[in-house]
Motif scaffolding. Structure first.
Motif, PDB file in Angstrom:
ATOM      1  N   SER A   1       0.816  -1.132   0.197  1.00 57.61           N
ATOM      2  CA  SER A   1      -0.064  -0.039  -0.010  1.00 57.61           C
ATOM      3  C   SER A   1       0.734   1.293   0.174  1.00 57.61           C
ATOM      4  O   SER A   1       1.913   1.262   0.705  1.00 57.61           O
ATOM      5  N   LEU A   2       0.227   2.309  -0.632  1.00 52.48           N
ATOM      6  CA  LEU A   2       1.143   3.576  -0.488  1.00 52.48           C
ATOM      7  C   LEU A   2      -0.197   4.409  -0.479  1.00 52.48           C
ATOM      8  O   LEU A   2      -1.497   4.347  -0.658  1.00 52.48           O
ATOM      9  N   VAL A   3       0.429   5.528   0.668  1.00 51.55           N
ATOM     10  CA  VAL A   3      -0.652   6.577   0.695  1.00 51.55           C
ATOM     11  C   VAL A   3      -0.300   8.152   0.067  1.00 51.55           C
ATOM     12  O   VAL A   3       0.782   8.376   0.260  1.00 51.55           O
ATOM     13  N   VAL A   4      -1.031   8.643  -0.714  1.00 56.39           N
ATOM     14  CA  VAL A   4      -0.832   9.375  -1.861  1.00 56.39           C
ATOM     15  C   VAL A   4      -1.743  10.209  -1.927  1.00 56.39           C
ATOM     16  O   VAL A   4      -3.084   9.662  -2.163  1.00 56.39           O
ATOM     17  N   ASP A   5      -2.046  11.638  -1.824  1.00 58.41           N
ATOM     18  CA  ASP A   5      -2.844  12.363  -2.304  1.00 58.41           C
ATOM     19  C   ASP A   5      -2.688  12.884  -3.563  1.00 58.41           C
ATOM     20  O   ASP A   5      -1.944  13.639  -4.020  1.00 58.41           O
ATOM     21  N   LEU A   6      -3.583  12.273  -4.663  1.00 55.17           N
ATOM     22  CA  LEU A   6      -3.385  12.420  -6.066  1.00 55.17           C
ATOM     23  C   LEU A   6      -3.732  13.594  -6.464  1.00 55.17           C
ATOM     24  O   LEU A   6      -3.497  13.973  -7.514  1.00 55.17           O
ATOM     25  N   SER A   7      -4.449  14.689  -5.570  1.00 58.75           N
ATOM     26  CA  SER A   7      -4.612  15.826  -6.099  1.00 58.75           C
ATOM     27  C   SER A   7      -3.530  16.932  -5.739  1.00 58.75           C
ATOM     28  O   SER A   7      -3.728  18.183  -6.232  1.00 58.75           O
ATOM     29  N   LYS A   8      -2.471  16.415  -5.115  1.00 56.47           N
ATOM     30  CA  LYS A   8      -1.381  17.638  -5.096  1.00 56.47           C
ATOM     31  C   LYS A   8       0.017  17.199  -5.967  1.00 56.47           C
ATOM     32  O   LYS A   8       0.251  15.925  -6.041  1.00 56.47           O
ATOM     33  N   VAL A   9       0.229  17.905  -6.693  1.00 56.23           N
ATOM     34  CA  VAL A   9       1.381  17.729  -7.758  1.00 56.23           C
ATOM     35  C   VAL A   9       2.547  17.410  -7.204  1.00 56.23           C
ATOM     36  O   VAL A   9       3.100  16.309  -7.676  1.00 56.23           O
ATOM     37  N   ASN A  10       3.039  17.688  -6.029  1.00 56.88           N
ATOM     38  CA  ASN A  10       4.018  17.349  -5.299  1.00 56.88           C
ATOM     39  C   ASN A  10       4.204  16.004  -5.012  1.00 56.88           C
ATOM     40  O   ASN A  10       5.375  15.097  -5.083  1.00 56.88           O
ATOM     41  N   GLU A  11       2.840  15.558  -4.460  1.00 59.56           N
ATOM     42  CA  GLU A  11       2.724  14.089  -4.114  1.00 59.56           C
ATOM     43  C   GLU A  11       2.607  12.877  -5.403  1.00 59.56           C
ATOM     44  O   GLU A  11       3.108  11.992  -5.401  1.00 59.56           O
ATOM     45  N   LEU A  12       2.257  13.728  -6.485  1.00 56.63           N
ATOM     46  CA  LEU A  12       2.267  13.073  -7.909  1.00 56.63           C
ATOM     47  C   LEU A  12       3.749  12.669  -8.130  1.00 56.63           C
ATOM     48  O   LEU A  12       4.021  11.731  -8.916  1.00 56.63           O
ATOM     49  N   GLN A  13       4.780  13.804  -8.006  1.00 58.36           N
ATOM     50  CA  GLN A  13       5.978  13.806  -8.472  1.00 58.36           C
ATOM     51  C   GLN A  13       6.665  12.816  -7.799  1.00 58.36           C
ATOM     52  O   GLN A  13       7.601  12.153  -7.973  1.00 58.36           O
ATOM     53  N   GLU A  14       6.442  12.528  -6.312  1.00 59.04           N
ATOM     54  CA  GLU A  14       7.006  11.709  -5.405  1.00 59.04           C
ATOM     55  C   GLU A  14       6.569  10.135  -5.760  1.00 59.04           C
ATOM     56  O   GLU A  14       7.372   9.109  -5.458  1.00 59.04           O
ATOM     57  N   LEU A  15       5.399  10.103  -6.617  1.00 61.59           N
ATOM     58  CA  LEU A  15       5.112   8.656  -7.170  1.00 61.59           C
ATOM     59  C   LEU A  15       6.275   7.847  -7.562  1.00 61.59           C
ATOM     60  O   LEU A  15       6.382   6.475  -7.538  1.00 61.59           O
ATOM     61  N   GLU A  16       6.841   8.619  -8.558  1.00 61.21           N
ATOM     62  CA  GLU A  16       8.068   7.799  -9.262  1.00 61.21           C
ATOM     63  C   GLU A  16       8.998   7.273  -8.088  1.00 61.21           C
ATOM     64  O   GLU A  16       9.606   6.191  -8.669  1.00 61.21           O
TER      65      GLU A  16
END
Length: 108
Positions: free
Chosen positions: A34-49
């Motif tokens: 599992s990952l906890v990510v707020d997909l509405s936040k650009v910085n968290e989208l960038q951290e997905l990589e």
């Protein structure tokens, strides 16, 4: 021995943990990550990589998106922040995840 892997991404850790526990009781042969990510936040989208890079050993064969948001009310009354949130979750997150995972899926 796990039959396959399930990667579960959610915005709320308690909810994600609850879903992981529930699925683990039902499906004994599934490895759940599992990952906890707020997909509405650009910085968290960038951290997905970076997060997906740490999971490089996981064989990914299917991607299912169940995230989505929609601001309520007449379009002309929706604040710009709501529109940005909707676009980030509904489009940018999908494009980001696909950009990251398509090379892995092709190699598979």
């Amino acid at each position: 021995e796990y039959g396959f892997n399930l990667l579960l991404i959610g915005i709320d850790k308690p909810t994600v943990d609850l879903k992981v526990a529930e699925l683990s009781k039902i499906y004994k042969n599934i490895r759940i990550i599992s990952l906890v990510v707020d997909l509405s936040k650009v910085n968290e989208l960038q951290e997905l990589e970076e997060q997906f890079a740490r999971l490089a050993d996981i064989d990914i064969g299917i991607v299912i998106n169940n995230a989505g948001t929609l601001s309520r009310g007449p379009y002309v009354t929706i604040e710009p922040e709501g529109l940005v949130r909707d676009l980030n979750v509904d489009l940018c997150a999908i494009f980001t995840i696909n950009r990251i995972l398509v090379p892995r899926l092709r190699n598979r």
